[in-house]
Write a protein that holds these residues in place. Structure first.
Motif, mmCIF file in Angstrom:
data_model
loop_
_atom_site.group_PDB
_atom_site.id
_atom_site.type_symbol
_atom_site.label_atom_id
_atom_site.label_comp_id
_atom_site.label_asym_id
_atom_site.label_seq_id
_atom_site.Cartn_x
_atom_site.Cartn_y
_atom_site.Cartn_z
ATOM 1 N N ILE A 272 23.403 -18.020 -24.525
ATOM 2 C CA ILE A 272 23.225 -18.640 -23.210
ATOM 3 C C ILE A 272 24.178 -18.011 -22.201
ATOM 4 O O ILE A 272 23.809 -17.726 -21.050
ATOM 5 C CB ILE A 272 23.456 -20.162 -23.292
ATOM 6 N N GLY A 273 25.422 -17.761 -22.633
ATOM 7 C CA GLY A 273 26.384 -17.104 -21.752
ATOM 8 C C GLY A 273 25.948 -15.694 -21.394
ATOM 9 O O GLY A 273 26.096 -15.255 -20.241
ATOM 10 N N ASN A 274 25.410 -14.961 -22.375
ATOM 11 C CA ASN A 274 24.917 -13.607 -22.097
ATOM 12 C C ASN A 274 23.733 -13.630 -21.139
ATOM 13 O O ASN A 274 23.575 -12.729 -20.306
ATOM 14 C CB ASN A 274 24.515 -12.922 -23.403
ATOM 15 N N LEU A 275 22.904 -14.670 -21.263
ATOM 16 C CA LEU A 275 21.777 -14.803 -20.336
ATOM 17 C C LEU A 275 22.285 -15.018 -18.912
ATOM 18 O O LEU A 275 21.777 -14.407 -17.954
ATOM 19 C CB LEU A 275 20.888 -15.964 -20.778
ATOM 20 N N ALA A 276 23.284 -15.889 -18.754
ATOM 21 C CA ALA A 276 23.860 -16.125 -17.428
ATOM 22 C C ALA A 276 24.485 -14.841 -16.874
ATOM 23 O O ALA A 276 24.363 -14.534 -15.677
ATOM 24 C CB ALA A 276 24.901 -17.239 -17.512
ATOM 25 N N LYS A 277 25.136 -14.079 -17.753
ATOM 26 C CA LYS A 277 25.746 -12.815 -17.335
ATOM 27 C C LYS A 277 24.688 -11.823 -16.868
ATOM 28 O O LYS A 277 24.863 -11.117 -15.857
ATOM 29 C CB LYS A 277 26.542 -12.246 -18.505
ATOM 30 N N ALA A 278 23.562 -11.769 -17.595
ATOM 31 C CA ALA A 278 22.479 -10.860 -17.211
ATOM 32 C C ALA A 278 21.880 -11.264 -15.867
ATOM 33 O O ALA A 278 21.589 -10.409 -15.015
ATOM 34 C CB ALA A 278 21.407 -10.859 -18.306
ATOM 35 N N PHE A 279 21.702 -12.583 -15.662
ATOM 36 C CA PHE A 279 21.185 -13.052 -14.377
ATOM 37 C C PHE A 279 22.175 -12.738 -13.250
ATOM 38 O O PHE A 279 21.776 -12.439 -12.116
ATOM 39 C CB PHE A 279 20.911 -14.559 -14.440
ATOM 40 N N LYS A 280 23.457 -12.823 -13.565
ATOM 41 C CA LYS A 280 24.473 -12.526 -12.554
ATOM 42 C C LYS A 280 24.393 -11.059 -12.137
ATOM 43 O O LYS A 280 24.474 -10.730 -10.935
ATOM 44 C CB LYS A 280 25.856 -12.849 -13.116
ATOM 45 N N ARG A 281 24.234 -10.149 -13.118
ATOM 46 C CA ARG A 281 24.076 -8.728 -12.793
ATOM 47 C C ARG A 281 22.801 -8.492 -11.995
ATOM 48 O O ARG A 281 22.771 -7.688 -11.053
ATOM 49 C CB ARG A 281 24.048 -7.898 -14.078
ATOM 50 N N MET A 282 21.749 -9.194 -12.374
ATOM 51 C CA MET A 282 20.489 -9.051 -11.649
ATOM 52 C C MET A 282 20.652 -9.498 -10.198
ATOM 53 O O MET A 282 20.119 -8.867 -9.268
ATOM 54 C CB MET A 282 19.397 -9.864 -12.344
ATOM 55 N N LYS A 283 21.406 -10.580 -9.989
ATOM 56 C CA LYS A 283 21.632 -11.074 -8.628
ATOM 57 C C LYS A 283 22.424 -10.053 -7.812
ATOM 58 O O LYS A 283 22.122 -9.799 -6.636
ATOM 59 C CB LYS A 283 22.374 -12.406 -8.683
ATOM 60 N N LEU A 284 23.449 -9.446 -8.432
ATOM 61 C CA LEU A 284 24.223 -8.422 -7.732
ATOM 62 C C LEU A 284 23.349 -7.228 -7.363
ATOM 63 O O LEU A 284 23.434 -6.687 -6.252
ATOM 64 C CB LEU A 284 25.396 -7.974 -8.603
ATOM 65 N N SER A 285 22.500 -6.815 -8.304
ATOM 66 C CA SER A 285 21.590 -5.698 -8.021
ATOM 67 C C SER A 285 20.635 -6.055 -6.896
ATOM 68 O O SER A 285 20.325 -5.227 -6.023
ATOM 69 C CB SER A 285 20.808 -5.330 -9.281
ATOM 70 N N LEU A 286 20.178 -7.298 -6.893
ATOM 71 C CA LEU A 286 19.267 -7.748 -5.843
ATOM 72 C C LEU A 286 19.968 -7.761 -4.483
ATOM 73 O O LEU A 286 19.387 -7.354 -3.464
ATOM 74 C CB LEU A 286 18.742 -9.141 -6.192
ATOM 75 N N GLU A 287 21.228 -8.209 -4.464
ATOM 76 C CA GLU A 287 21.984 -8.222 -3.214
ATOM 77 C C GLU A 287 22.177 -6.805 -2.679
ATOM 78 O O GLU A 287 22.048 -6.553 -1.468
ATOM 79 C CB GLU A 287 23.337 -8.899 -3.433
ATOM 80 N N MET A 288 22.498 -5.855 -3.571
ATOM 81 C CA MET A 288 22.676 -4.462 -3.139
ATOM 82 C C MET A 288 21.381 -3.901 -2.580
ATOM 83 O O MET A 288 21.371 -3.213 -1.549
ATOM 84 C CB MET A 288 23.160 -3.620 -4.319
ATOM 85 N N ALA A 289 20.276 -4.207 -3.242
ATOM 86 C CA ALA A 289 18.988 -3.706 -2.767
ATOM 87 C C ALA A 289 18.643 -4.298 -1.404
ATOM 88 O O ALA A 289 18.130 -3.600 -0.513
ATOM 89 C CB ALA A 289 17.899 -4.044 -3.781
ATOM 90 N N MET A 290 18.954 -5.577 -1.220
ATOM 91 C CA MET A 290 18.659 -6.214 0.066
ATOM 92 C C MET A 290 19.534 -5.653 1.174
ATOM 93 O O MET A 290 19.089 -5.489 2.318
ATOM 94 C CB MET A 290 18.854 -7.733 -0.056
ATOM 95 N N ARG A 291 20.813 -5.323 0.861
ATOM 96 C CA ARG A 291 21.684 -4.728 1.888
ATOM 97 C C ARG A 291 21.170 -3.358 2.310
ATOM 98 O O ARG A 291 21.235 -2.989 3.480
ATOM 99 C CB ARG A 291 23.115 -4.634 1.354
ATOM 100 N N ARG A 292 20.679 -2.591 1.356
ATOM 101 C CA ARG A 292 20.136 -1.277 1.708
ATOM 102 C C ARG A 292 18.927 -1.409 2.626
ATOM 103 O O ARG A 292 18.727 -0.619 3.554
ATOM 104 C CB ARG A 292 19.740 -0.522 0.443
ATOM 105 N N LEU A 293 18.110 -2.424 2.327
ATOM 106 C CA LEU A 293 16.917 -2.612 3.154
ATOM 107 C C LEU A 293 17.273 -3.038 4.576
ATOM 108 O O LEU A 293 16.572 -2.696 5.535
ATOM 109 C CB LEU A 293 15.997 -3.658 2.509
#
Length: 322
Positions: A272-293
Protein backbone atom coordinates in the motif's frame (compact mmCIF):
# COMPACT_ATOMS: atom_id res chain seq x y z
CA UNK A 1 -22.53 -10.22 -7.48
CA UNK A 2 -19.15 -10.95 -5.89
CA UNK A 3 -17.49 -8.43 -8.24
CA UNK A 4 -19.76 -5.67 -6.99
CA UNK A 5 -18.84 -6.18 -3.34
CA UNK A 6 -16.32 -4.01 -1.58
CA UNK A 7 -12.97 -5.41 -0.52
CA UNK A 8 -13.94 -5.66 3.15
CA UNK A 9 -17.17 -7.46 2.28
CA UNK A 10 -15.30 -9.90 0.05
CA UNK A 11 -12.84 -10.78 2.80
CA UNK A 12 -15.68 -11.18 5.30
CA UNK A 13 -17.59 -13.47 2.94
CA UNK A 14 -14.49 -15.58 2.26
CA UNK A 15 -13.79 -15.91 5.98
CA UNK A 16 -17.42 -16.87 6.65
CA UNK A 17 -17.24 -19.57 3.99
CA UNK A 18 -14.02 -20.86 5.57
CA UNK A 19 -15.77 -20.79 8.96
CA UNK A 20 -18.77 -22.79 7.72
CA UNK A 21 -16.64 -25.35 5.88
CA UNK A 22 -14.21 -25.60 8.79
CA UNK A 23 -16.96 -26.04 11.36
CA UNK A 24 -18.67 -28.68 9.22
CA UNK A 25 -15.47 -30.68 8.86
CA UNK A 26 -14.57 -30.08 12.49
CA UNK A 27 -18.04 -31.15 13.61
CA UNK A 28 -17.95 -34.41 11.67
CA UNK A 29 -14.43 -35.24 12.83
CA UNK A 30 -15.18 -34.32 16.43
CA UNK A 31 -18.40 -36.31 16.37
CA UNK A 32 -16.52 -39.46 15.39
CA UNK A 33 -13.61 -38.89 17.78
CA UNK A 34 -15.77 -37.88 20.73
CA UNK A 35 -18.13 -40.80 20.17
CA UNK A 36 -15.16 -43.15 20.36
CA UNK A 37 -13.99 -41.38 23.50
CA UNK A 38 -17.48 -41.62 25.00
CA UNK A 39 -17.54 -45.34 24.21
CA UNK A 40 -14.19 -45.80 25.92
CA UNK A 41 -15.31 -43.80 28.94
CA UNK A 42 -18.56 -45.73 29.31
CA UNK A 43 -16.74 -49.01 28.66
CA UNK A 44 -14.23 -48.07 31.36
CA UNK A 45 -17.06 -47.49 33.83
CA UNK A 46 -18.67 -50.75 32.73
CA UNK A 47 -15.43 -52.67 33.26
CA UNK A 48 -15.07 -51.15 36.70
CA UNK A 49 -18.59 -52.30 37.56
CA UNK A 50 -17.84 -55.71 36.11
CA UNK A 51 -14.71 -56.03 38.24
CA UNK A 52 -16.83 -55.08 41.23
CA UNK A 53 -19.36 -57.79 40.41
CA UNK A 54 -16.56 -60.32 39.97
CA UNK A 55 -15.28 -59.39 43.42
CA UNK A 56 -18.78 -59.83 44.84
CA UNK A 57 -18.97 -63.28 43.24
CA UNK A 58 -15.61 -64.24 44.66
CA UNK A 59 -16.49 -62.94 48.12
CA UNK A 60 -19.79 -64.81 48.09
CA UNK A 61 -18.17 -68.03 46.97
CA UNK A 62 -15.25 -67.87 49.40
CA UNK A 63 -16.71 -66.15 52.46
CA UNK A 64 -20.50 -66.43 52.51
CA UNK A 65 -21.20 -69.85 51.08
CA UNK A 66 -18.91 -71.87 53.42
CA UNK A 67 -20.58 -70.27 56.43
CA UNK A 68 -24.07 -71.18 55.27
CA UNK A 69 -23.51 -74.65 53.81
CA UNK A 70 -25.08 -76.41 56.79
CA UNK A 71 -28.11 -74.16 56.68
CA UNK A 72 -28.59 -75.00 53.00
CA UNK A 73 -29.59 -78.51 54.01
CA UNK A 74 -32.62 -77.07 55.80
CA UNK A 75 -33.39 -73.94 53.78
CA UNK A 76 -32.26 -72.71 50.39
CA UNK A 77 -30.59 -69.30 50.58
CA UNK A 78 -30.12 -67.61 47.18
CA UNK A 79 -27.61 -65.25 48.80
CA UNK A 80 -25.00 -68.02 48.67
CA UNK A 81 -25.21 -68.12 44.87
CA UNK A 82 -22.52 -65.81 43.40
CA UNK A 83 -24.66 -64.86 40.40
CA UNK A 84 -27.57 -63.91 42.66
CA UNK A 85 -25.36 -61.82 44.96
CA UNK A 86 -23.70 -59.99 42.06
CA UNK A 87 -27.05 -59.23 40.42
CA UNK A 88 -28.59 -57.94 43.64
CA UNK A 89 -25.59 -55.75 44.45
CA UNK A 90 -25.70 -54.30 40.94
CA UNK A 91 -29.42 -53.57 41.26
CA UNK A 92 -28.60 -51.62 44.41
CA UNK A 93 -25.95 -49.68 42.49
CA UNK A 94 -28.51 -48.79 39.83
CA UNK A 95 -30.40 -46.79 42.43
CA UNK A 96 -27.56 -44.27 42.18
CA UNK A 97 -28.07 -41.67 39.47
CA UNK A 98 -24.58 -42.25 38.07
CA UNK A 99 -25.29 -45.91 37.33
CA UNK A 100 -29.03 -45.73 36.70
CA UNK A 101 -28.70 -46.40 32.97
CA UNK A 102 -26.46 -49.46 33.32
CA UNK A 103 -27.76 -53.03 33.20
CA UNK A 104 -26.02 -56.20 34.35
CA UNK A 105 -26.70 -59.79 33.44
CA UNK A 106 -24.85 -63.05 33.83
CA UNK A 107 -26.12 -64.55 30.61
CA UNK A 108 -25.76 -68.33 30.97
CA UNK A 109 -26.44 -71.09 28.48
CA UNK A 110 -27.71 -73.50 31.14
CA UNK A 111 -28.59 -71.46 34.24
CA UNK A 112 -30.10 -72.49 37.53
CA UNK A 113 -32.26 -69.35 37.69
CA UNK A 114 -34.33 -68.85 34.51
CA UNK A 115 -33.78 -65.07 34.69
CA UNK A 116 -30.11 -65.69 33.78
CA UNK A 117 -30.97 -67.58 30.59
CA UNK A 118 -29.07 -66.16 27.60
CA UNK A 119 -31.18 -65.00 24.68
CA UNK A 120 -30.15 -65.57 21.06
CA UNK A 121 -27.92 -62.50 20.90
CA UNK A 122 -26.25 -63.27 24.23
CA UNK A 123 -25.80 -66.90 23.20
CA UNK A 124 -23.77 -65.73 20.19
CA UNK A 125 -21.51 -63.75 22.52
CA UNK A 126 -21.03 -66.75 24.82
CA UNK A 127 -20.21 -68.94 21.83
CA UNK A 128 -17.55 -66.44 20.74
CA UNK A 129 -15.83 -66.89 24.09
CA UNK A 130 -16.24 -70.68 24.01
CA UNK A 131 -14.79 -70.92 20.50
CA UNK A 132 -11.88 -68.61 21.27
CA UNK A 133 -10.65 -69.02 24.83
CA UNK A 134 -8.05 -66.28 24.27
CA UNK A 135 -10.82 -63.74 23.76
CA UNK A 136 -11.23 -61.98 27.10
CA UNK A 137 -13.51 -59.10 26.19
CA UNK A 138 -16.08 -58.14 23.57
CA UNK A 139 -18.05 -54.96 23.07
CA UNK A 140 -20.38 -53.42 20.53
CA UNK A 141 -23.92 -52.23 19.87
CA UNK A 142 -27.10 -54.24 20.03
CA UNK A 143 -30.34 -53.26 18.32
CA UNK A 144 -33.49 -53.85 20.33
CA UNK A 145 -37.11 -52.93 19.54
CA UNK A 146 -37.25 -50.24 22.20
CA UNK A 147 -33.71 -48.84 22.15
CA UNK A 148 -30.23 -49.62 20.87
CA UNK A 149 -27.77 -50.74 23.53
CA UNK A 150 -24.01 -50.47 23.90
CA UNK A 151 -22.62 -53.50 25.69
CA UNK A 152 -19.38 -54.90 27.01
CA UNK A 153 -18.97 -58.59 27.84
CA UNK A 154 -16.48 -60.91 29.50
CA UNK A 155 -16.50 -64.71 29.67
CA UNK A 156 -17.94 -66.40 32.74
CA UNK A 157 -15.66 -69.36 33.43
CA UNK A 158 -15.87 -72.00 36.17
CA UNK A 159 -12.52 -71.74 37.95
CA UNK A 160 -13.50 -72.85 41.46
CA UNK A 161 -14.29 -76.52 42.22
CA UNK A 162 -16.74 -75.35 44.88
CA UNK A 163 -19.03 -74.11 42.10
CA UNK A 164 -19.59 -77.70 41.01
CA UNK A 165 -21.24 -78.54 44.33
CA UNK A 166 -24.39 -76.92 42.98
CA UNK A 167 -23.82 -77.36 39.23
CA UNK A 168 -22.29 -80.80 38.69
CA UNK A 169 -25.19 -83.21 39.00
CA UNK A 170 -28.61 -82.98 40.69
CA UNK A 171 -27.46 -85.64 43.15
CA UNK A 172 -24.62 -83.44 44.46
CA UNK A 173 -26.71 -80.29 44.64
CA UNK A 174 -28.44 -79.25 47.88
CA UNK A 175 -31.94 -80.67 48.12
CA UNK A 176 -33.34 -77.24 48.90
CA UNK A 177 -31.91 -76.02 45.59
CA UNK A 178 -33.63 -78.85 43.73
CA UNK A 179 -36.83 -78.00 45.55
CA UNK A 180 -36.67 -74.34 44.43
CA UNK A 181 -35.34 -74.67 40.87
CA UNK A 182 -35.86 -78.30 39.89
CA UNK A 183 -33.36 -80.94 38.70
CA UNK A 184 -33.01 -79.71 35.11
CA UNK A 185 -31.34 -76.31 34.83
CA UNK A 186 -27.83 -75.43 35.91
CA UNK A 187 -26.24 -78.89 35.90
CA UNK A 188 -23.53 -80.58 33.90
CA UNK A 189 -21.02 -77.75 34.25
CA UNK A 190 -17.32 -78.60 34.02
CA UNK A 191 -14.27 -77.07 35.65
CA UNK A 192 -12.68 -74.34 33.47
CA UNK A 193 -15.70 -74.41 31.18
CA UNK A 194 -17.11 -71.12 29.87
CA UNK A 195 -20.77 -71.37 30.78
CA UNK A 196 -21.87 -67.80 30.11
CA UNK A 197 -20.86 -64.17 29.92
CA UNK A 198 -20.96 -61.19 32.22
CA UNK A 199 -22.65 -58.45 30.21
CA UNK A 200 -23.01 -54.82 31.18
CA UNK A 201 -25.06 -52.68 28.83
CA UNK A 202 -26.17 -49.09 28.59
CA UNK A 203 -28.51 -47.34 26.11
CA UNK A 204 -26.62 -46.18 23.02
CA UNK A 205 -28.31 -42.81 23.43
CA UNK A 206 -26.18 -42.31 26.55
CA UNK A 207 -23.03 -42.71 24.44
CA UNK A 208 -24.33 -40.36 21.74
CA UNK A 209 -25.58 -37.83 24.29
CA UNK A 210 -22.23 -37.76 26.06
CA UNK A 211 -20.41 -37.33 22.74
CA UNK A 212 -22.81 -34.57 21.68
CA UNK A 213 -22.26 -32.67 24.91
CA UNK A 214 -18.52 -32.57 24.27
CA UNK A 215 -19.09 -31.79 20.57
CA UNK A 216 -21.34 -28.81 21.27
CA UNK A 217 -18.89 -27.50 23.84
CA UNK A 218 -15.84 -27.76 21.58
CA UNK A 219 -17.63 -26.51 18.45
CA UNK A 220 -18.99 -23.60 20.48
CA UNK A 221 -15.50 -22.68 21.67
CA UNK A 222 -14.07 -23.02 18.15
CA UNK A 223 -16.91 -20.87 16.76
CA UNK A 224 -16.29 -18.12 19.31
CA UNK A 225 -12.56 -18.17 18.58
CA UNK A 226 -13.13 -18.10 14.82
CA UNK A 227 -15.66 -15.24 15.04
CA UNK A 228 -13.15 -13.32 17.14
CA UNK A 229 -10.51 -13.98 14.47
CA UNK A 230 -12.89 -12.72 11.75
CA UNK A 231 -13.55 -9.53 13.71
CA UNK A 232 -9.82 -9.04 14.32
CA UNK A 233 -8.98 -9.65 10.66
CA UNK A 234 -11.67 -7.19 9.61
CA UNK A 235 -10.31 -4.61 12.03
CA UNK A 236 -6.75 -5.04 10.75
CA UNK A 237 -7.97 -5.11 7.15
CA UNK A 238 -9.89 -1.89 7.66
CA UNK A 239 -6.94 -0.18 9.34
CA UNK A 240 -4.07 -1.44 7.21
CA UNK A 241 -5.66 -1.77 3.75
CA UNK A 242 -9.13 -0.30 3.35
CA UNK A 243 -8.47 3.10 4.96
CA UNK A 244 -5.14 3.71 3.12
CA UNK A 245 -6.77 2.71 -0.18
CA UNK A 246 -9.65 5.09 0.50
CA UNK A 247 -7.16 7.91 1.17
CA UNK A 248 -5.29 7.16 -2.06
CA UNK A 249 -8.59 7.03 -3.97
CA UNK A 250 -9.77 10.34 -2.51
CA UNK A 251 -6.48 12.11 -3.33
CA UNK A 252 -6.44 10.61 -6.83
CA UNK A 253 -9.97 11.90 -7.45
CA UNK A 254 -8.98 15.40 -6.32
CA UNK A 255 -5.86 15.37 -8.51
CA UNK A 256 -7.95 14.23 -11.46
CA UNK A 257 -10.12 17.35 -11.06
CA UNK A 258 -7.11 19.67 -11.02
CA UNK A 259 -6.53 20.08 -7.28
CA UNK A 260 -2.75 19.70 -7.24
CA UNK A 261 -2.33 21.02 -3.69
CA UNK A 262 -3.12 17.60 -2.19
CA UNK A 263 -0.49 14.91 -1.83
CA UNK A 264 -0.27 11.14 -1.52
CA UNK A 265 0.99 10.15 1.93
CA UNK A 266 3.28 7.13 2.19
CA UNK A 267 2.61 5.84 5.70
CA UNK A 268 4.26 2.44 5.32
CA UNK A 269 6.76 0.51 3.24
CA UNK A 270 4.42 -2.32 2.28
CA UNK A 271 2.48 -2.73 -0.97
CA UNK A 272 0.00 0.00 0.00
CA UNK A 273 2.88 2.35 0.80
CA UNK A 274 4.55 1.55 -2.52
CA UNK A 275 1.26 2.27 -4.28
CA UNK A 276 1.06 5.68 -2.60
CA UNK A 277 4.69 6.33 -3.58
CA UNK A 278 3.95 5.43 -7.21
CA UNK A 279 0.93 7.74 -7.25
CA UNK A 280 3.08 10.48 -5.75
CA UNK A 281 5.64 10.11 -8.57
CA UNK A 282 2.83 10.10 -11.09
CA UNK A 283 1.48 13.34 -9.61
CA UNK A 284 4.92 14.97 -9.83
CA UNK A 285 5.25 13.87 -13.45
CA UNK A 286 1.79 15.24 -14.16
CA UNK A 287 2.68 18.58 -12.55
CA UNK A 288 5.85 18.84 -14.66
CA UNK A 289 3.92 18.06 -17.82
CA UNK A 290 1.30 20.67 -16.98
CA UNK A 291 3.98 23.32 -16.31
CA UNK A 292 5.52 22.65 -19.71
CA UNK A 293 2.15 23.05 -21.35
CA UNK A 294 1.53 26.37 -19.59
CA UNK A 295 5.03 27.85 -20.41
CA UNK A 296 4.96 30.58 -23.22
CA UNK A 297 6.78 29.74 -26.49
CA UNK A 298 10.56 30.39 -26.36
CA UNK A 299 12.10 33.45 -28.19
CA UNK A 300 14.48 31.83 -30.69
CA UNK A 301 15.76 34.97 -32.64
CA UNK A 302 17.63 33.95 -35.81
CA UNK A 303 17.85 37.54 -37.31
CA UNK A 304 15.66 39.73 -39.53
CA UNK A 305 15.38 38.52 -43.10
CA UNK A 306 15.70 42.12 -44.40
CA UNK A 307 19.28 42.20 -43.21
CA UNK A 308 20.19 39.89 -45.99
CA UNK A 309 19.49 42.80 -48.46
CA UNK A 310 21.93 45.15 -46.61
CA UNK A 311 24.89 42.88 -46.94
CA UNK A 312 25.87 44.73 -50.06
CA UNK A 313 24.61 47.46 -52.41
CA UNK A 314 23.51 46.23 -55.77
CA UNK A 315 25.02 49.29 -57.31
CA UNK A 316 28.41 48.33 -56.00
CA UNK A 317 28.48 45.30 -58.26
CA UNK A 318 28.93 47.75 -61.15
CA UNK A 319 31.93 49.28 -59.39
CA UNK A 320 33.68 46.05 -58.81
CA UNK A 321 35.74 46.52 -61.85
CA UNK A 322 34.08 43.79 -63.85
Amino acid sequence: MFKNLKLKQKFTMILLVILIVGLSFCGLSLSLILRQNAEREIASTGLLLMETMTSVRQYTNEQIKPELNEQLEREFLPQVIPAYSATEVFNNLRSKEKYGQYFYKEATLNPTNPRDKADDFETEIVEKFRNNTKLKEWQGFRSEPAVDMFYIARPLQITEPSCLECHDTPERAPKTQIKNYGPVGGFGWKLNEIVGAQIISVPASAVIQKANQYSFLIVGIVSIVFVAIILLVNLLLNRQIVRPLKRITRVAEEVSTGHMDVDFEQLSNDEIGNLAKAFKRMKLSLEMAMRRLKRPPGNTNTGNPSNYGNSGNSGNYGNSGY
